[in-house]
Write an enzyme that holds these catalytic residues in place. Structure first.
Site, short mmCIF file in Angstrom:
data_model
loop_
_atom_site.label_atom_id
_atom_site.label_comp_id
_atom_site.label_asym_id
_atom_site.label_seq_id
_atom_site.Cartn_x
_atom_site.Cartn_y
_atom_site.Cartn_z
N THR A 37 0.84 -1.22 0.00
CA THR A 37 0.00 0.00 0.00
C THR A 37 0.86 1.26 0.00
OG1 THR A 37 -0.23 -0.04 2.41
CG2 THR A 37 -1.99 -1.09 1.14
N ARG B 185 -8.91 -5.47 1.83
CA ARG B 185 -9.78 -5.45 3.02
C ARG B 185 -9.41 -4.38 4.04
NH1 ARG B 185 -8.54 -10.66 1.91
NH2 ARG B 185 -10.22 -12.01 1.23
N HIS C 245 -0.41 -16.78 -4.93
CA HIS C 245 -1.58 -16.37 -5.71
C HIS C 245 -1.22 -15.93 -7.13
CE1 HIS C 245 -3.87 -15.64 -1.67
NE2 HIS C 245 -3.84 -16.91 -2.04
N CYS D 264 -4.01 -18.90 -20.55
CA CYS D 264 -5.25 -19.27 -21.24
C CYS D 264 -5.99 -20.27 -20.36
CB CYS D 264 -4.95 -19.88 -22.61
SG CYS D 264 -6.45 -20.55 -23.38
N CYS E 213 -7.10 -16.20 -26.60
CA CYS E 213 -5.80 -16.90 -26.71
C CYS E 213 -5.42 -17.01 -28.18
CB CYS E 213 -5.93 -18.29 -26.09
SG CYS E 213 -4.46 -19.32 -26.31
N CYS F 61 -5.49 -21.05 -29.08
CA CYS F 61 -6.71 -21.89 -29.16
C CYS F 61 -8.01 -21.08 -29.14
CB CYS F 61 -6.72 -22.91 -28.02
SG CYS F 61 -7.20 -22.23 -26.42
N SER G 50 -4.19 -9.68 6.39
CA SER G 50 -5.28 -9.85 7.35
C SER G 50 -5.40 -11.30 7.80
CB SER G 50 -6.60 -9.37 6.73
OG SER G 50 -6.87 -10.10 5.55
N ASN H 13 0.97 -5.84 11.33
CA ASN H 13 -0.18 -5.47 10.51
C ASN H 13 -0.94 -4.32 11.17
OD1 ASN H 13 -1.65 -6.26 8.07
ND2 ASN H 13 -3.38 -6.62 9.44
P1 NAD Z 1 -5.86 -7.87 2.82
O1 NAD Z 1 -6.34 -6.76 1.96
O2 NAD Z 1 -6.85 -8.87 3.29
O3 NAD Z 1 -5.14 -7.31 4.14
C1 NAD Z 1 -4.13 -6.35 4.07
C2 NAD Z 1 -3.84 -5.93 5.51
O4 NAD Z 1 -2.74 -5.03 5.49
C3 NAD Z 1 -5.01 -5.20 6.18
O5 NAD Z 1 -5.31 -5.82 7.42
C4 NAD Z 1 -4.49 -3.77 6.38
O6 NAD Z 1 -4.93 -3.17 7.56
C5 NAD Z 1 -2.99 -3.97 6.40
N1 NAD Z 1 -2.21 -2.82 5.93
C6 NAD Z 1 -2.41 -2.09 4.80
N2 NAD Z 1 -1.45 -1.17 4.66
C7 NAD Z 1 -0.62 -1.31 5.73
C8 NAD Z 1 0.56 -0.63 6.15
N3 NAD Z 1 1.10 0.36 5.43
N4 NAD Z 1 1.15 -1.01 7.32
C9 NAD Z 1 0.61 -2.01 8.07
N5 NAD Z 1 -0.50 -2.71 7.69
C10 NAD Z 1 -1.10 -2.35 6.55
O7 NAD Z 1 -4.65 -8.52 2.07
P2 NAD Z 1 -4.20 -10.01 2.00
O8 NAD Z 1 -4.33 -10.69 3.33
O9 NAD Z 1 -2.88 -10.00 1.36
O10 NAD Z 1 -5.27 -10.72 1.03
C11 NAD Z 1 -5.80 -10.11 -0.10
C12 NAD Z 1 -5.67 -10.93 -1.36
O11 NAD Z 1 -5.76 -10.03 -2.43
C13 NAD Z 1 -4.38 -11.63 -1.51
O12 NAD Z 1 -4.70 -12.93 -1.77
C14 NAD Z 1 -3.67 -11.02 -2.72
O13 NAD Z 1 -3.47 -12.02 -3.69
C15 NAD Z 1 -4.64 -10.06 -3.31
N6 NAD Z 1 -4.13 -8.66 -3.45
C16 NAD Z 1 -2.84 -8.43 -3.85
C17 NAD Z 1 -2.38 -7.12 -3.99
C18 NAD Z 1 -0.95 -6.89 -4.42
O14 NAD Z 1 -0.37 -7.72 -5.11
N7 NAD Z 1 -0.32 -5.78 -4.01
C19 NAD Z 1 -3.22 -6.04 -3.73
C20 NAD Z 1 -4.55 -6.31 -3.34
C21 NAD Z 1 -4.98 -7.64 -3.19
#
Ligand code: NAD
Length: 259
Positions: free
Chosen positions: A31, A39, A126, A134, A159, A162, A201, A225
């Site tokens: 982020t 989430r 993931h 594809c 694709c 195919c 999360s 977190n």
């Molecule tokens: P999630 O969104 O469920 O949880 C992210 C957690 O990080 C939250 O609890 C949030 O409070 C915390 N958070 C956010 N910024 C923060 C910071 N700067 N410092 C501390 N905590 C912080 O994410 P998840 O558990 O990884 O699951 C979401 C799914 O979505 C994953 O399976 C992933 O594949 C996918 N996803 C990936 C990306 C990416 O590649 N960057 C982005 C969004 C979603």
């Protein structure tokens, strides 16, 4: 008795003592690079629950309109221009010191490799948004070449081999995980002497189960977190700060730079 909030300095000594560190990352580590999580308070789904449809394989396969929206979302994906942040750099430092046994990531953005972690250490449970696959014949190719087709007017490019439906090589909700990849991640978790969960999360299974798996196999467990997770109660240390600020302090990056 496990202390739930030892100081950052104590956890830094755990890092110094550890030989097989396993880090599990989630969307929260990216982020601060401008890629929203799903989430968290500013998450994509928190702000727009409809957006979840774009991440669900059943809607994607059934509805060409969802696929068109998905391709437009991929064109605008922040991963193409995002730069790794101090949190990513701290994990690179663990690898540089020879302590990083594995980096399990739920992220699909490729920022760990961009930061400098070697591909062999990164287990992308993931998948990755940098490739397409594809859904019919399994052909894989680079994302950017397919995005060029979208830019040229193909709103839902099929694709080239195919004619099947193309999708980013990521695991959408409703889609099967790759068993070999999950096995590798769980095996690595069980081999850790220190397990650090960062920016997730811990609501997505089976990978959330890596936390108790590491603990049961004897690892110290650290959870960093912004919000509470279901596994805070079994962790040896829990930190709620911003990852880009706290993780470099846990790793002791500043100390290394000054010596
Ligand atoms: P999630 O969104 O469920 O949880 C992210 C957690 O990080 C939250 O609890 C949030 O409070 C915390 N958070 C956010 N910024 C923060 C910071 N700067 N410092 C501390 N905590 C912080 O994410 P998840 O558990 O990884 O699951 C979401 C799914 O979505 C994953 O399976 C992933 O594949 C996918 N996803 C990936 C990306 C990416 O590649 N960057 C982005 C969004 C979603």
């Amino acid at each position: 008795m496990i202390s739930l909030e030892p100081s950052i300095a104590s956890v830094r000594t755990w890092v110094e003592d550890a030989k097989h560190i396993v880090v599990l990352t989630g969307a929260g580590i990216s982020t601060e690079s401008g890629i929203p999580d799903f989430r968290g308070p500013q998450g994509v789904w928190t702000k727009d629950p409809q957006a979840e449809k774009l991440s669900n394989i059943h809607y994607y396969v059934a509805d060409p309109e969802i696929r068109k929206k998905s391709w437009q979302a991929r064109l605008a994906h922040p991963a193409w221009t995002a730069r790794p942040n101090a949190g990513h750099a701290a994990i690179v430092e663990l690898e540089r010191r020879g302590k990083l046994h594995a980096l399990i990531t739920q992220n699909i953005d490729g920022l760990h490799q961009k930061a400098g972690n070697s591909s062999e250490r990164v287990i992308e449970v993931h998948g990755t948004v940098h490739d397409v696959v594809c859904l019919s014949c399994g052909w894989k190719g680079p994302m950017q070449a397919t995005l060029d087709r979208v830019r040229s007017g193909e709103s839902d490019p099929p694709c080239g081999r195919c004619g099947g439906i193309l999708k980013s090589d990521t695991i959408s909700f409703g889609q099967a995980l790759v068993p070999g990849v999950i096995d590798r991640a769980m095996q690595a978790a069980a081999e850790a002497d220190l397990f650090i969960s960062v920016g997730t999360s811990l609501q997505v299974y089976p990978i959330a189960g890596a936390v108790p798996a590491a603990k049961n196999a004897g690892a110290r467990v650290v959870i960093l977190n912004a919000e509470a997770t279901p596994f805070d109660g079994i962790a040896h240390a829990v930190f709620r700060g911003a990852i880009g600020e706290v993780l470099p302090r846990i790793v002791g990056v500043a100390t290394v730079v000054s010596t």
